[in-house]
Design a protein around this motif. Structure first.
Motif, short mmCIF file in Angstrom:
data_model
loop_
_atom_site.label_atom_id
_atom_site.label_comp_id
_atom_site.label_asym_id
_atom_site.label_seq_id
_atom_site.Cartn_x
_atom_site.Cartn_y
_atom_site.Cartn_z
N GLY A 1 -1.83 -11.81 -2.36
CA GLY A 1 -1.59 -11.34 -3.72
C GLY A 1 -0.45 -10.36 -3.85
O GLY A 1 0.01 -10.10 -4.97
N ASP A 2 0.01 -9.78 -2.73
CA ASP A 2 1.12 -8.83 -2.79
C ASP A 2 2.42 -9.56 -3.15
O ASP A 2 2.63 -10.72 -2.79
CB ASP A 2 1.29 -8.11 -1.46
CG ASP A 2 0.12 -7.18 -1.16
OD1 ASP A 2 -0.56 -6.77 -2.13
OD2 ASP A 2 -0.11 -6.88 0.02
N ILE A 3 3.31 -8.86 -3.83
CA ILE A 3 4.58 -9.43 -4.26
C ILE A 3 5.71 -8.65 -3.59
O ILE A 3 5.75 -7.41 -3.65
CB ILE A 3 4.74 -9.36 -5.79
CG1 ILE A 3 3.59 -10.10 -6.48
CG2 ILE A 3 6.07 -9.97 -6.23
CD1 ILE A 3 3.55 -9.92 -7.98
N GLY A 4 6.60 -9.36 -2.93
CA GLY A 4 7.70 -8.70 -2.24
C GLY A 4 9.00 -9.45 -2.41
O GLY A 4 9.03 -10.64 -2.72
N VAL A 5 10.12 -8.75 -2.24
CA VAL A 5 11.44 -9.35 -2.34
C VAL A 5 11.70 -10.21 -1.11
O VAL A 5 11.51 -9.75 0.03
CB VAL A 5 12.53 -8.27 -2.47
CG1 VAL A 5 13.92 -8.90 -2.39
CG2 VAL A 5 12.38 -7.53 -3.78
N VAL A 6 12.14 -11.44 -1.31
CA VAL A 6 12.48 -12.33 -0.20
C VAL A 6 13.97 -12.64 -0.16
O VAL A 6 14.43 -13.33 0.74
CB VAL A 6 11.66 -13.64 -0.27
CG1 VAL A 6 10.19 -13.36 -0.04
CG2 VAL A 6 11.88 -14.37 -1.59
N GLY A 7 14.72 -12.15 -1.12
CA GLY A 7 16.16 -12.38 -1.08
C GLY A 7 16.86 -11.91 -2.33
O GLY A 7 16.22 -11.51 -3.31
N MET A 8 18.17 -11.91 -2.26
CA MET A 8 19.01 -11.50 -3.38
C MET A 8 20.13 -12.53 -3.57
O MET A 8 20.74 -12.99 -2.60
CB MET A 8 19.62 -10.13 -3.11
CG MET A 8 20.54 -9.63 -4.21
SD MET A 8 21.34 -8.04 -3.80
CE MET A 8 19.90 -6.97 -3.74
N LEU A 9 20.38 -12.90 -4.82
CA LEU A 9 21.47 -13.82 -5.16
C LEU A 9 22.61 -13.02 -5.74
O LEU A 9 22.44 -12.30 -6.74
CB LEU A 9 20.99 -14.87 -6.17
CG LEU A 9 19.73 -15.65 -5.81
CD1 LEU A 9 19.37 -16.63 -6.92
CD2 LEU A 9 19.90 -16.38 -4.50
#
Length: 388
Positions: free
Chosen positions: A293-301
């Motif tokens: 359920g945790d939300i995390g950043v996986v990348g940047m465009l």
């Protein structure tokens, strides 16, 4: 883990009129709609073969998305008009629910339009009648009598909690269509019932600065993005104990990885598992919900040179519009993001986007129509052919 490919490594296809390689997408502007000549395009939405455009003079215009013919105009006073200015200020957001059109306005109000039923082939015969303004008169009257229903909006000034007191910047519908969520530059999130347009709940100071975007995932989570550089996640309470409480929704997470204000949100992936957020620094962050359920950043465009103002997901393509006057198309897959193309043609910032996948007639390619609206008062229609 998703692999990201920065757009600078991608070739620029924006001036090509034909495919130069079997792996490159073909894209071209097939039409430019110039309708709101004295004002800019502030919102877009598609409903079947109907394209709705909203402008900063309060006018909503209906187009046939197939023929690109204009069919009707409506202003916030409820009249069908041609060539006249509407009221209510900029139309900031548009959503469709069955036979109702909801429009969010700069003048702090949400307006509801009734789409009268006609046969599908006679789309031009549709009439759009203004049926309500939210908050409704009964809602306003019932809340003005009780001191407990008044909230302080600034020093020495109060208003009832059902009122937005600044521009309504975004709208989103619950999956079952029973609830409408609105966000505003007044920093509030409000929840409305779509059957009688009653305001059910309001979160005062939901953010520390103006709220610019709202998005709903398929599991019902509500995401709000703000100039305070944060995304907040809200959830409807489902157990009986919480249902008895005054607040039917609660804050469940705060996402704080952006280094600038957030202007746009969009969801993609299975059950909306991927969240895309566009910032004023030109970056787009991609967030993923993990199994726990945790939300995390996986990348940047990266690729835009100025603020990202709008985002839209069309099938497996993420579209981004920017103050740098370009639209970028990003291929979304389970393992990789890459910039497919940069669309150039607007002479002003790109303020809003929508799109639809079309049948190309060829099994070897996918066809998309992307609609972009800008501060140059134009709507551009782009055809994208992506080899499969």
């Amino acid at each position: 883990m998703i692999r990201f490919q920065e757009s600078e490594e991608e070739p620029d296809f924006s001036h090509e009129d034909h495919l130069t390689s079997s792996s490159q997408p073909l894209h071209q502007c097939i039409a430019t709609l110039v309708c709101h000549t004295a004002s800019y395009i502030s919102s877009l939405t598609l409903a079947g073969k109907r394209l709705y455009t909203g402008s900063n003079d309060g006018v909503v215009r209906l187009w046939n998305a197939n023929t690109l013919e204009t069919l009707a105009e409506a202003s916030s006073n409820g009249d069908v008009i041609t060539g006249e200015r509407g009221g209510g200020g900029a139309v900031k957001s548009l959503v469709i629910l069955a036979d109702k059109l909801f429009t969010a306005h700069q003048d702090h109000k949400i307006r509801v339009w009734k789409i009268n039923d006609v046969v599908e082939e006679d789309v031009g015969g549709k009439k759009y009648m203004h049926v309500a303004t939210m908050p409704t008169i009964s809602d306003r009257f019932s809340k003005c009598l009780m001191p407990k229903d008044q909230v302080e909006i600034r020093r020495h000034k109060k208003a009832s909690w059902v009122h937005h007191v600044d521009a309504v910047s975004g709208l989103a519908l619950s999956r079952d269509g029973r609830l409408l969520y609105s966000v505003s530059w007044d920093r509030t999130l409000k929840i409305w019932r779509t059957t009688d347009f009653k305001c059910l709940e309001s979160f005062t100071n939901a953010h520390d600065d103006a709220i610019n975007a709202v998005a709903l995932s398929e599991n019902g989570d509500i995401y709000t993005g703000s100039s305070d550089q944060r995304i907040k996640v809200w959830r409807k309470n489902i157990n009986e104990e919480n249902e008895k409480k005054k607040k039917k929704h609660s804050l469940v997470a705060i996402l704080s990885e952006h280094n600038s204000g957030i202007n746009a949100l969009a969801l993609s992936g299975n059950n909306g598992s991927l969240l895309h957020s566009g910032g004023s620094d030109g970056s787009i962050l991609v967030w993923e919900r993990e199994e726990g359920g945790d939300i995390g950043v996986v990348g940047m465009l990266r690729g835009h040179t100025e603020s990202v103002l709008c985002l839209a997901v069309v099938s497996d393509i993420l579209c981004s519009g920017s103050a740098d006057k370009t639209v970028r198309l990003w291929k979304c897959s389970a393992t990789e993001y890459s910039c497919l193309a940069m669309l150039e043609g607007h002479i002003g910032p790109v303020k809003c986007l929508t799109g639809v996948i079309r049948h190309s007639g060829k099994p070897s390619e996918a066809s998309y129509h992307i609609y972009s609206g800008g501060l140059d008062s134009q709507v551009k229609v782009w055809q994208i052919l992506v080899p499969t």
